[in-house]
Design a protein around this motif. Sequence first.
Motif, PDB file in Angstrom:
ATOM      1  N   UNK A  42       0.819  -1.209   0.000  1.00  0.00           N
ATOM      2  CA  UNK A  42       0.000   0.000   0.000  1.00  0.00           C
ATOM      3  C   UNK A  42       0.854   1.260   0.000  1.00  0.00           C
ATOM      4  N   UNK A  43       1.914   1.271   0.786  1.00  0.00           N
ATOM      5  CA  UNK A  43       2.807   2.429   0.788  1.00  0.00           C
ATOM      6  C   UNK A  43       3.431   2.596  -0.596  1.00  0.00           C
ATOM      7  N   UNK A  44       3.824   1.478  -1.199  1.00  0.00           N
ATOM      8  CA  UNK A  44       4.414   1.540  -2.537  1.00  0.00           C
ATOM      9  C   UNK A  44       3.416   2.052  -3.575  1.00  0.00           C
ATOM     10  N   UNK A  45       2.191   1.599  -3.499  1.00  0.00           N
ATOM     11  CA  UNK A  45       1.177   1.918  -4.515  1.00  0.00           C
ATOM     12  C   UNK A  45       0.535   3.289  -4.321  1.00  0.00           C
ATOM     13  N   UNK A  46       0.285   3.684  -3.075  1.00  0.00           N
ATOM     14  CA  UNK A  46      -0.541   4.854  -2.809  1.00  0.00           C
ATOM     15  C   UNK A  46       0.200   6.080  -2.285  1.00  0.00           C
ATOM     16  N   UNK A  47       1.519   5.992  -2.125  1.00  0.00           N
ATOM     17  CA  UNK A  47       2.260   7.145  -1.614  1.00  0.00           C
ATOM     18  C   UNK A  47       3.462   7.440  -2.504  1.00  0.00           C
ATOM     19  N   UNK A  50       1.872  11.760   5.086  1.00  0.00           N
ATOM     20  CA  UNK A  50       0.666  11.488   5.874  1.00  0.00           C
ATOM     21  C   UNK A  50       0.076  10.109   5.582  1.00  0.00           C
ATOM     22  N   UNK A  51       0.044   9.746   4.305  1.00  0.00           N
ATOM     23  CA  UNK A  51      -0.571   8.471   3.937  1.00  0.00           C
ATOM     24  C   UNK A  51       0.232   7.288   4.473  1.00  0.00           C
ATOM     25  N   UNK A  52       1.549   7.353   4.320  1.00  0.00           N
ATOM     26  CA  UNK A  52       2.395   6.269   4.830  1.00  0.00           C
ATOM     27  C   UNK A  52       2.297   6.188   6.349  1.00  0.00           C
ATOM     28  N   UNK A  53       2.239   7.337   7.007  1.00  0.00           N
ATOM     29  CA  UNK A  53       2.109   7.354   8.467  1.00  0.00           C
ATOM     30  C   UNK A  53       0.823   6.649   8.895  1.00  0.00           C
ATOM     31  N   UNK A  54      -0.272   6.932   8.190  1.00  0.00           N
ATOM     32  CA  UNK A  54      -1.546   6.295   8.518  1.00  0.00           C
ATOM     33  C   UNK A  54      -1.507   4.787   8.260  1.00  0.00           C
TER      34      UNK A  54
END
Length: 110
Positions: free
Chosen positions: A47-52, A77-81
């Motif tokens: 998810x971090x790879x795809x969305x951030x 912010x996204x990776x932190x979440x």
Amino acid sequence: MIKVSIYKNEKHEYVGFKTLGHAGYSEHGQDIVCAAVSVLVINTINSIDKFTEDKTSLVSDEESGYIDYKIEGRLGKEAALLLKAMVLGLREMASDESYEEYIDLTFEEV
């Protein structure tokens, strides 16, 4: 036992993690604890790879269950979440009396 160390920076933000081992809850292919931890960890990485846009480093060895994953540079912010969500799931498992003996969850400042 699966050992998971969550990396925190000086601001107490989650910035990565390290895993090692296998749960030993059940035989290979039937181990629900190992499968649950794997889903949380691998989904977080993907998810971090795809969305951030965060830059990351990853070293892994499937046989030993070793994963060393870090956010390089600024934490978005996204990776932190996503990392907080993973830690929530791992904490819930580690505090469940049915599974606590199979997961060792620690936190370390990096």
